[in-house]
Design a protein around this motif. Structure first.
Motif, mmCIF file in Angstrom:
data_model
loop_
_atom_site.group_PDB
_atom_site.id
_atom_site.type_symbol
_atom_site.label_atom_id
_atom_site.label_comp_id
_atom_site.label_asym_id
_atom_site.label_seq_id
_atom_site.Cartn_x
_atom_site.Cartn_y
_atom_site.Cartn_z
ATOM 1 N N VAL A 177 0.837 -1.195 0.000
ATOM 2 C CA VAL A 177 0.000 0.000 0.000
ATOM 3 C C VAL A 177 0.872 1.245 0.000
ATOM 4 C CG1 VAL A 177 -1.745 1.305 1.273
ATOM 5 C CG2 VAL A 177 -1.849 -1.193 1.234
ATOM 6 N N GLY A 178 0.614 2.127 -0.950
ATOM 7 C CA GLY A 178 1.370 3.359 -1.048
ATOM 8 C C GLY A 178 2.660 3.245 -1.817
ATOM 9 N N ALA A 179 3.029 2.018 -2.215
ATOM 10 C CA ALA A 179 4.278 1.816 -2.970
ATOM 11 C C ALA A 179 4.021 0.953 -4.204
ATOM 12 C CB ALA A 179 5.334 1.183 -2.078
ATOM 13 N N GLU A 180 2.810 1.056 -4.762
ATOM 14 C CA GLU A 180 2.455 0.234 -5.903
ATOM 15 C C GLU A 180 3.280 0.591 -7.140
ATOM 16 O OE1 GLU A 180 -1.262 0.430 -3.287
ATOM 17 O OE2 GLU A 180 0.249 1.854 -4.007
ATOM 18 N N LYS A 181 3.545 -0.412 -7.960
ATOM 19 C CA LYS A 181 4.285 -0.244 -9.206
ATOM 20 C C LYS A 181 3.388 -0.629 -10.382
ATOM 21 C CE LYS A 181 8.646 -1.445 -6.931
ATOM 22 N NZ LYS A 181 9.786 -2.398 -6.905
ATOM 23 N N PRO A 182 3.657 -0.062 -11.564
ATOM 24 C CA PRO A 182 2.809 -0.370 -12.716
ATOM 25 C C PRO A 182 3.194 -1.695 -13.370
ATOM 26 C CG PRO A 182 4.513 1.174 -13.374
ATOM 27 C CD PRO A 182 4.676 0.965 -11.883
ATOM 28 N N GLY A 183 2.187 -2.380 -13.884
ATOM 29 C CA GLY A 183 2.439 -3.634 -14.577
ATOM 30 C C GLY A 183 1.282 -4.003 -15.471
ATOM 31 N N LEU A 184 1.399 -5.166 -16.086
ATOM 32 C CA LEU A 184 0.309 -5.681 -16.906
ATOM 33 C C LEU A 184 0.315 -7.195 -16.834
ATOM 34 C CD1 LEU A 184 1.810 -6.862 -19.647
ATOM 35 C CD2 LEU A 184 1.730 -4.484 -20.361
ATOM 36 N N ILE A 185 -0.798 -7.769 -17.245
ATOM 37 C CA ILE A 185 -0.913 -9.220 -17.359
ATOM 38 C C ILE A 185 -0.658 -9.577 -18.822
ATOM 39 C CG2 ILE A 185 -2.343 -11.244 -16.949
ATOM 40 C CD1 ILE A 185 -1.772 -9.662 -14.416
ATOM 41 N N ALA A 186 0.420 -10.297 -19.085
ATOM 42 C CA ALA A 186 0.766 -10.663 -20.454
ATOM 43 C C ALA A 186 -0.159 -11.770 -20.961
ATOM 44 C CB ALA A 186 2.220 -11.119 -20.515
ATOM 45 N N ALA A 187 -0.112 -12.004 -22.255
ATOM 46 C CA ALA A 187 -0.977 -13.016 -22.867
ATOM 47 C C ALA A 187 -0.733 -14.405 -22.291
ATOM 48 C CB ALA A 187 -0.768 -13.021 -24.382
#
Length: 282
Positions: free
Chosen positions: A9-19
Motif C-alpha cells: 500500500v502506497g508503494a504500488e508499481k505499474p504492470g500488466l498481465i501478459a498473454a
C-alpha cells in the motif's frame, strides 16, 4: 490489455498481465498508471509493447487499485430493476447519482473492515468505468469514446449509516476499504460491449448475487452522458454503475457481513476479488 498496480500500500508499481498470464513490470517504461497513461494515444503505445521484453514479476503480489490518482468516485444507485424492487424503491426515471470518498478505495484482495458500531455492512458487486480523457456534456452516442477501461468494484455499504442516519448515502459508503477495485483495469477494446457482462458475488461460498449488465436500467453510455452533464469528468475518474439483486439488505431475514466472512466476486473478463472481513475499531 490488462493493466495493474502491484505491491505494498502506497508503494504500488505499474504492470500488466501478459498473454501468457505472467505479470510483467511496466516500470522500465512508465512511472505509474494514472490519468496521463489513460489517454487513447498512451494506451495504444502500451498495447504496442513487446511484453516478452518486460521483466517478469515473480511470486505472489498484492494487487492495488489499478489506477493511481483517482479524483472522483461517482456512483449510480438503483440501476438494476430487480435490485430496486428488492430495496422496495421506485424504479428511477433518471440515474441516481451520489459519491463515495476517494479514501474508501482499496485493493482487490485487501480486507473489508467492519467499523466500530457497524452492524449492517453490505456487499454490492458492480461494473466500474474508468474515464480516459476529459468528458464534459457528451452525448450518449459519443460517451463510450471517453472510456479507458473497466474494473470490478465492490460498493461496500453500511446500510444504517446510509439510510437511517439522515439519509446521507455518502457517509454509509465512504469508510476505509469500502471501495475495493480491481484486480485489473481492462481496456475498453478488450471488454467490448459493456452491456453483456455477468456479475457474481459469494459470501462464504454461498451465491448472493448473479446478474448481468444487460439488466441495467441505464446503460453505460447513458450513465456517462448523464454524469458529464452534471459535473466535469477527468481522466482517471471512476464511475460505478449499480448492483444487481442479491444484496444482504434484500434478504428476509436480512444478511450482513460479520468478522471472519470471506467475500468473493467476479465480473466477466475483469478478474476476481477475494476479501476477508475483519473488525476495525480504530
Amino acid at each position: 490489455m490488462k493493466l495493474i498496480r502491484y505491491g505494498a500500500v502506497g508503494a504500488e508499481k505499474p504492470g500488466l498481465i501478459a498473454a501468457d498470464g505472467t505479470i510483467r513490470s511496466l516500470s522500465p517504461v512508465i512511472g505509474d498508471i494514472g490519468p496521463d497513461q489513460l489517454a487513447p494515444e498512451s494506451l495504444r503505445a502500451l498495447a504496442g509493447l513487446d511484453t516478452s521484453a518486460l521483466p517478469v514479476v515473480e511470486g505472489d503480489v498484492r494487487y492495488g487499485v489499478p489506477v493511481a490518482g483517482i479524483r472522483e468516485v461517482v456512483a449510480i444507485g438503483l440501476n438494476y430493476k430487480q435490485h430496486a424492487i428488492e430495496a422496495g424503491m421506485k424504479i428511477p426515471t433518471e440515474p441516481m447519482i451520489f459519491s463515495k470518498a476517494v479514501a474508501s478505495l482499496s485493493g482487490a484482495n485487501d480486507d473489508i473492515l467492519l467499523y466500530r458500531g457497524s452492524e449492517t455492512t453490505d456487499w454490492e458487486v458492480e461494473l466500474g468505468i474508468v474515464i480516459g480523457r476529459d468528458c464534459d456534456h457528451v452525448s450518449q452516442e459519443e460517451a463510450l469514446n471517453y472510456v479507458a477501461g473497466y474494473v470490478n468494484v465492490n460498493d461496500v455499504s453500511e446500510r444504517t449509516w446510509q439510510i437511517d442516519r439522515g439519509g446521507q448515502f455518502f457517509k454509509g459508503k465512504s469508510a476505509k476499504s469500502f471501495c475495493p477495485v480491481g484486480p485489473w483495469l481492462v481496456t475498453a477494446d478488450e471488454v467490448g460491449d459493456p452491456q453483456k457482462l455477468g456479475l457474481r458475488l459469494t459470501v462464504n461460498g454461498e451465491t448472493m448475487q448473479d446478474g448481468n449488465t444487460s439488466d441495467m436500467i441505464f446503460p453505460v453510455a447513458e450513465i456517462i452522458s448523464c454524469v458529464s452533464h452534471h459535473l466535469p469528468l477527468r481522466a482517471g475518474d471512476l464511475i460505478i454503475t449499480g448492483t444487481p439483486a442479491g444484496v444482504g439488505m434484500g434478504f428476509n431475514p436480512r444478511k450482513y457481513l460479520k468478522a471472519g466472512d470471506v467475500v468473493e466476486q467476479e465480473v466477466d473478463g475483469l478478474g476476481v476479488q477475494r476479501h476477508q472481513v475483519v473488525s476495525h475499531s480504530k
